[in-house]
Design an enzyme around this catalytic site. Structure first.
Site, short mmCIF file in Angstrom:
data_model
loop_
_atom_site.label_atom_id
_atom_site.label_comp_id
_atom_site.label_asym_id
_atom_site.label_seq_id
_atom_site.Cartn_x
_atom_site.Cartn_y
_atom_site.Cartn_z
N GLU A 181 -6.07 -10.80 -1.11
CA GLU A 181 -6.90 -10.60 0.09
C GLU A 181 -8.39 -10.60 -0.27
O GLU A 181 -9.17 -9.77 0.19
CB GLU A 181 -6.53 -9.26 0.77
CG GLU A 181 -5.04 -9.13 1.08
CD GLU A 181 -4.66 -7.87 1.85
OE1 GLU A 181 -5.55 -7.18 2.36
OE2 GLU A 181 -3.46 -7.59 1.93
N GLU A 186 0.79 -1.24 0.00
CA GLU A 186 0.00 0.00 0.00
C GLU A 186 0.82 1.29 0.00
O GLU A 186 0.53 2.20 0.77
CB GLU A 186 -0.95 -0.01 1.20
CG GLU A 186 -1.85 -1.24 1.24
CD GLU A 186 -2.80 -1.25 2.43
OE1 GLU A 186 -2.63 -0.44 3.35
OE2 GLU A 186 -3.71 -2.09 2.44
C1 GLA Z 1 -4.95 -4.37 4.30
C2 GLA Z 1 -3.71 -5.15 4.69
C3 GLA Z 1 -4.05 -6.43 5.38
C4 GLA Z 1 -5.15 -6.26 6.38
C5 GLA Z 1 -6.35 -5.62 5.73
C6 GLA Z 1 -7.47 -5.47 6.72
O1 GLA Z 1 -5.55 -4.85 3.18
O2 GLA Z 1 -2.87 -5.46 3.61
O3 GLA Z 1 -2.92 -6.89 6.03
O4 GLA Z 1 -4.72 -5.47 7.46
O5 GLA Z 1 -5.94 -4.35 5.27
O6 GLA Z 1 -7.65 -6.61 7.48
#
Ligand code: GLA
Length: 334
Positions: free
Chosen positions: A244, A137
């Site tokens: 994710e 990020e």
């Molecule tokens: C982001 C992070 C993850 C997690 C999510 C929320 O996407 O990359 O590690 O913290 O937020 O759970």
């Protein structure tokens, strides 16, 4: 259902030869969801236990207990591990950016800390983690800047990203190294991620892939935008991991808290969405080599009570009792 249909309907078997199917886990779900995890998944990721604040809460004091337990679980069942995450502006302790006497550490000091953290963590699991999210990020969601404000950027400058990849590659030359981000399918951010990753490749930085977090919902993003994002990142000649994945049943601005169970319409719509997503993953499986859900079943998700308090969510293929939902059948039937 006959024995063989059940075998075939295991997620990891359905997508064998296309991509790994992963789940984010934590110390609780490693116990509560153990059977589901070992039956359906051939990759795991630590939801939190490999983040900087968990592994090195104080300088030089490493705490590997929970991460090691996940590694043991993976070894026991022959499951692969994705490492998450080495360099991020969140869940990183304040000491990392401080000089110990009330000031801010200098650039060289910060890069030395980054290197020593990466050497220790990536070195510990060398050969056992097939891919690492090296930088998480770093790109700004909006505005003219490519990179978001963060202490990493303001102290070390923009090449903190390249350094992180170099240190990780030196610590485990066999691990695939990823840049990972959310809103990855939103055109404005997609182009910034593309620009960042291309600039790394142009400088011969050892990066092997783009992680698409894929925190999606019944309403967003549009599948055409997902397709365009996949094609754009793939055009860089890199591997893609979906890192994710979850599909919230609520729109971003929906704040209602009255639902105790998901409606039948929600579950139908979710199945359609999952069907479309996995249709794309199959179509682009030449590039997509791993698909990780940010959890495994609806009994536990970070989306419960967040961002709206006292509201549950139901974002996965398995319900709270670990039974397949309509979304599951849509995904496996293709
Ligand atoms: C982001 C992070 C993850 C997690 C999510 C929320 O996407 O990359 O590690 O913290 O937020 O759970």
């Amino acid at each position: 259902m006959s024995q063989s249909v059940q075998e075939l309907a295991k997620l990891k078997n359905v997508f064998q030869g296309q991509f790994l199917v992963g789940a984010a886990v934590n110390p609780r779900t490693l116990v509560d969801q153990r059977d589901l995890l070992r039956e359906h998944f051939n990759s795991v990721t630590a939801e939190n236990e490999m983040k900087f604040e968990r592994l090195q809460p104080e300088e030089g004091r490493y705490t590997f207990e929970h991460a090691d337990r996940m590694m043991d679980f993976a070894k026991e069942y022959g499951i692969g591990v994705r490492g998450h995450t080495l360099v991020w502006h969140n869940q990183t302790p304040a000491w990392v950016f401080e000089d110990g006497s009330g000031g801010t550490i200098d650039r060289e000091g910060l890069l030395a800390r980054m290197k020593s953290h990466i050497d220790t963590v990536v070195g510990r699991y060398k050969g056992e983690i097939y891919a690492w999210d090296v930088v998480n990020e770093a790109v700004a969601d909006s505005g003219p800047e490519v990179l978001r404000e963060s202490p990493w950027l303001s102290i070390a400058g923009e090449d903190f990203i390249a350094r992180a990849f170099e240190y990780a590659h030196a610590a485990d030359p066999g691990a695939l190294l990823f840049y990972n981000d959310y809103n990855e399918s939103v055109p404005e951010k997609r182009e910034k991620i593309y620009t960042l990753v291309k600039s790394l490749l142009d400088r011969d930085v050892p990066i092997h892939g783009v992680g698409l977090q894929a925190h999606w919902s019944l309403f967003h993003p549009d599948t055409d935008d997902i397709r365009r994002a996949i094609e754009r990142y793939a055009s860089l000649g890199l591997k893609l991991h979906i890192t994710e994945l979850d599909v919230s049943v609520f729109a971003h601005d929906d704040k209602r808290t009255d639902l105790k169970e998901p409606s039948a319409e929600m579950m139908e719509r979710q199945a359609e969405r999952y069907g479309e997503f996995f249709g794309l993953f199959r179509e682009y499986s030449e590039y997509i080599t791993s698909v990780t859900f940010w959890g495994a079943a609806d009994d536990y998700t970070w989306l419960d009570y967040f961002p709206v308090r006292s509201r549950k969510n139901w974002p996965f293929l398995f319900d709270a009792a670990h039974q397949p939902k309509p979304s599951f059948w849509k995904v496996v039937q293709g």
